[in-house]
Design an enzyme around this catalytic site. Structure first.
Site, PDB file in Angstrom:
ATOM      1  N   PRO A  24       0.827  -1.212   0.000  1.00 53.30           N
ATOM      2  CA  PRO A  24       0.000   0.000   0.000  1.00 53.30           C
ATOM      3  C   PRO A  24       0.862   1.263   0.000  1.00 53.30           C
ATOM      4  O   PRO A  24       1.847   1.344   0.733  1.00 53.30           O
ATOM      5  CB  PRO A  24      -0.800  -0.112   1.309  1.00 53.30           C
ATOM      6  CG  PRO A  24      -0.066  -1.110   2.147  1.00 53.30           C
ATOM      7  CD  PRO A  24       0.629  -2.030   1.192  1.00 53.30           C
ATOM      8  N   ALA A  58      -3.319   3.264   2.387  1.00 53.09           N
ATOM      9  CA  ALA A  58      -3.996   3.479   3.665  1.00 53.09           C
ATOM     10  C   ALA A  58      -5.277   4.281   3.417  1.00 53.09           C
ATOM     11  O   ALA A  58      -5.231   5.409   2.927  1.00 53.09           O
ATOM     12  CB  ALA A  58      -3.075   4.224   4.614  1.00 53.09           C
ATOM     13  N   GLN A 101      -6.177  -1.342   2.456  1.00 48.44           N
ATOM     14  CA  GLN A 101      -5.640  -1.212   3.815  1.00 48.44           C
ATOM     15  C   GLN A 101      -6.476  -0.168   4.562  1.00 48.44           C
ATOM     16  O   GLN A 101      -6.525   0.999   4.150  1.00 48.44           O
ATOM     17  CB  GLN A 101      -4.183  -0.759   3.756  1.00 48.44           C
ATOM     18  CG  GLN A 101      -3.518  -0.713   5.124  1.00 48.44           C
ATOM     19  CD  GLN A 101      -2.134  -0.095   5.079  1.00 48.44           C
ATOM     20  OE1 GLN A 101      -1.953   0.993   4.559  1.00 48.44           O
ATOM     21  NE2 GLN A 101      -1.158  -0.794   5.634  1.00 48.44           N
ATOM     22  N   TYR A 183       0.736   4.668  13.509  1.00 50.63           N
ATOM     23  CA  TYR A 183      -0.643   5.169  13.446  1.00 50.63           C
ATOM     24  C   TYR A 183      -1.423   4.676  14.673  1.00 50.63           C
ATOM     25  O   TYR A 183      -0.854   4.057  15.568  1.00 50.63           O
ATOM     26  CB  TYR A 183      -1.270   4.788  12.095  1.00 50.63           C
ATOM     27  CG  TYR A 183      -0.499   5.424  10.955  1.00 50.63           C
ATOM     28  CD1 TYR A 183      -0.378   6.815  10.869  1.00 50.63           C
ATOM     29  CD2 TYR A 183       0.190   4.657  10.014  1.00 50.63           C
ATOM     30  CE1 TYR A 183       0.380   7.423   9.870  1.00 50.63           C
ATOM     31  CE2 TYR A 183       0.944   5.261   9.009  1.00 50.63           C
ATOM     32  CZ  TYR A 183       1.032   6.639   8.943  1.00 50.63           C
ATOM     33  OH  TYR A 183       1.796   7.247   7.965  1.00 50.63           O
ATOM     34  N   ARG A 231      -1.199  -5.381   8.922  1.00 49.10           N
ATOM     35  CA  ARG A 231       0.214  -4.997   8.841  1.00 49.10           C
ATOM     36  C   ARG A 231       0.681  -4.744  10.265  1.00 49.10           C
ATOM     37  O   ARG A 231       0.035  -3.990  11.009  1.00 49.10           O
ATOM     38  CB  ARG A 231       0.381  -3.757   7.958  1.00 49.10           C
ATOM     39  CG  ARG A 231       1.817  -3.330   7.820  1.00 49.10           C
ATOM     40  CD  ARG A 231       2.034  -2.358   6.684  1.00 49.10           C
ATOM     41  NE  ARG A 231       2.381  -3.082   5.467  1.00 49.10           N
ATOM     42  CZ  ARG A 231       3.081  -2.561   4.451  1.00 49.10           C
ATOM     43  NH1 ARG A 231       3.483  -1.321   4.487  1.00 49.10           N
ATOM     44  NH2 ARG A 231       3.376  -3.274   3.384  1.00 49.10           N
TER      45      ARG A 231
HETATM   46  C1  LIG Z   1       4.900   6.773  -1.515  1.00 44.14           C
HETATM   47  C2  LIG Z   1       4.745   5.807  -0.378  1.00 44.14           C
HETATM   48  C3  LIG Z   1       3.542   5.730   0.301  1.00 44.14           C
HETATM   49  C4  LIG Z   1       3.366   4.803   1.342  1.00 44.14           C
HETATM   50  N1  LIG Z   1       2.137   4.648   1.922  1.00 44.14           N
HETATM   51  C5  LIG Z   1       1.912   3.601   2.755  1.00 44.14           C
HETATM   52  C6  LIG Z   1       0.603   3.246   3.157  1.00 44.14           C
HETATM   53  O1  LIG Z   1      -0.388   3.817   2.708  1.00 44.14           O
HETATM   54  N2  LIG Z   1       0.467   2.219   4.040  1.00 44.14           N
HETATM   55  C7  LIG Z   1       1.552   1.506   4.498  1.00 44.14           C
HETATM   56  O2  LIG Z   1       1.382   0.588   5.301  1.00 44.14           O
HETATM   57  N3  LIG Z   1       2.790   1.792   4.080  1.00 44.14           N
HETATM   58  C8  LIG Z   1       2.988   2.792   3.205  1.00 44.14           C
HETATM   59  N4  LIG Z   1       4.243   3.033   2.726  1.00 44.14           N
HETATM   60  C9  LIG Z   1       5.322   2.122   3.107  1.00 44.14           C
HETATM   61  C10 LIG Z   1       5.449   1.017   2.072  1.00 44.14           C
HETATM   62  O3  LIG Z   1       4.254   0.269   1.931  1.00 44.14           O
HETATM   63  C11 LIG Z   1       6.613   0.082   2.433  1.00 44.14           C
HETATM   64  O4  LIG Z   1       6.309  -0.558   3.646  1.00 44.14           O
HETATM   65  C12 LIG Z   1       7.943   0.828   2.541  1.00 44.14           C
HETATM   66  O5  LIG Z   1       8.087   1.765   1.497  1.00 44.14           O
HETATM   67  C13 LIG Z   1       9.116  -0.144   2.486  1.00 44.14           C
HETATM   68  O6  LIG Z   1       9.035  -0.911   1.309  1.00 44.14           O
HETATM   69  P1  LIG Z   1       9.966  -0.595   0.006  1.00 44.14           P
HETATM   70  O7  LIG Z   1      11.393  -0.626   0.495  1.00 44.14           O
HETATM   71  O8  LIG Z   1       9.640  -1.713  -0.949  1.00 44.14           O
HETATM   72  O9  LIG Z   1       9.586   0.756  -0.524  1.00 44.14           O
HETATM   73  C14 LIG Z   1       4.452   3.983   1.714  1.00 44.14           C
HETATM   74  C15 LIG Z   1       5.681   4.099   1.052  1.00 44.14           C
HETATM   75  C16 LIG Z   1       5.821   4.980   0.001  1.00 44.14           C
HETATM   76  C17 LIG Z   1       7.144   5.020  -0.722  1.00 44.14           C
END
Ligand SMILES: Cc1cc2nc3c(=O)[nH]c(=O)nc-3n(C[C@H](O)[C@H](O)[C@H](O)COP(=O)(O)O)c2cc1C
Length: 366
Positions: A24, A58, A101, A183, A231
């Site tokens: 997400p 989210a 989510q 959160y 999560r």
């Molecule tokens: C632009 C962006 C928005 C994100 N929004 C959410 C979110 O809505 N909910 C969530 O649980 N994590 C969110 N995250 C965290 C990611 O889901 C992920 O857990 C985190 O970026 C680590 O993974 P990665 O190394 O593959 O980017 C966000 C990350 C990014 C980069």
């Protein structure tokens, strides 16, 4: 040897063609919580990414539970209709299944969009009052939240139920509750942010009481045909915070309430804590959770290459890998992973001429 990453998996009655999940990702682009053409483009692109499952950002259960004015919500009929339009369109465009989510931002609500500066809304930015287990700000420059009352908890719990019902009407294939990243639910679970002295603070059982009550209420309305997951936090990355032992205990408690999968993430409990920068930093914690809690486990965090993703699932450290930034960087990440791992991936007929027909002649010339 055939790829485990590209082998199917079932979570309850949800059958997924591979182990790749798009994590997400907030887009901070909604109109009073409602999805719009940005989401149509963003999710439409990811529907054809090759990942079997895309989890929508989210999506907040009440207006004041949003992180920013641009965050997605499912707290009004308009939100529901707007997201239903987007999801039914992107389903027609691609083959991915879609999860959502559900979240409440707690003391991290009423914030600016990241590109406006990572801090709370200023007085001229239409800020609102935030709630948290204790009246402790997330960090410097953040709002001082109001300590949540029983009435707040009941309202938020009901809002989770109502948002889950909206998600079911939209037809999501799975629902994930956001119990991580600092959160509201996570802030109740962590001793760093929860310093209450009533039945919602103190011991691990007390700190879990409110989050588990949300899970119980949501599970009561989500039928078995729709997997319900969460999560969770693998570590607060602070000596006074949640540990991998707590993650295992939380996963067991969630499983006992009918949660069918967990996604092990970590961090985000205060403004000044930082996650490790190593590839796959949550993987060892996920491996423990999977083994000790015996629950379908996905993990996330700096998983970037196909070989790394393949190793995580083939070594049994997680059942699924969830990738965020790698899919923004390369919306066809899973096509390219399939190429690297000599596996098959679903492509829409319009794009069928990509793949072996494109690469094989080029490779033969080298
Ligand atoms: C632009 C962006 C928005 C994100 N929004 C959410 C979110 O809505 N909910 C969530 O649980 N994590 C969110 N995250 C965290 C990611 O889901 C992920 O857990 C985190 O970026 C680590 O993974 P990665 O190394 O593959 O980017 C966000 C990350 C990014 C980069």
């Amino acid at each position: 040897m055939s790829s485990v990453l590209f082998s199917p998996i079932s979570i309850g009655s949800l059958a997924l063609g591979n182990r790749i999940v798009v994590s997400p990702m907030c887009q901070y682009s909604s109109d009073d919580g409602s999805a719009n053409d940005w989401h149509l483009m963003h999710l439409g692109m990811l529907a054809n990414s090759g990942a079997a499952l895309v989890v929508v950002e989210a999506t907040h259960v009440e207006r004041h539970g949003r992180i920013t004015h641009g965050c997605m919500g499912l707290y009004s009929d308009h939100n529901e209709a707007a997201l239903a339009r987007v999801i039914s369109s992107v389903r027609r465009a691609g083959s991915a299944k879609f999860g959502v989510q559900l979240a409440h931002a707690g003391r991290k609500a009423s914030a600016q969009r990241p590109w406006e500066g990572p801090t709370a809304l200023k007085a001229d930015g239409d800020p609102w009052e935030t709630i948290a287990p204790s009246s402790i700000p997330f960090g410097e420059g953040w709002h001082k939240p109001r300590e949540a009352t029983e009435a707040d908890m009941e309202r938020v719990r009901n809002a989770f139920v109502s948002a889950a019902q909206r998600a079911l009407r939209i037809g999501f294939d799975e629902i994930e509750l956001h119990l991580a990243h600092g959160y509201l639910a996570h802030s109740f679970m962590s001793p760093v942010s929860n310093q209450r002295t009533d039945q919602y603070g103190g011991s691990f059982e007390n700190r879990m009481r409110f989050p588990l009550s949300i899970v119980r209420a949501v599970r009561a309305v989500v039928p078995k045909s729709v997997p319900l997951g969460a999560r969770i936090t693998g570590s607060d990355w602070r000596p006074d915070g949640l540990t991998p032992d707590d993650a295992v205990a939380a996963a067991k408690a969630l499983k006992a309430e009918g949660i069918e999968f967990v996604c092990v993430s970590s961090g985000g409990i205060t403004g000044d804590t930082r996650n490790p920068a190593e590839p796959g930093y949550n993987v060892p914690i996920a491996a423990r959770v999977r083994k000790e809690a015996g629950i379908v486990t996905r993990t996330v965090g700096l998983i970037v290459t196909p070989e790394q993703a393949e190793a995580i699932v083939s070594q049994g450290e997680a059942d699924q890998v969830s990738l965020a930034r790698a899919f923004l960087d390369d919306p066809h990440w899973a096509w390219h992973a399939a190429k690297a791992l000599h596996a098959e991936v679903a492509r829409p007929p319009q794009y069928a001429r990509v793949g072996p027909k494109l690469w094989a002649p080029a490779a033969a010339k080298q």
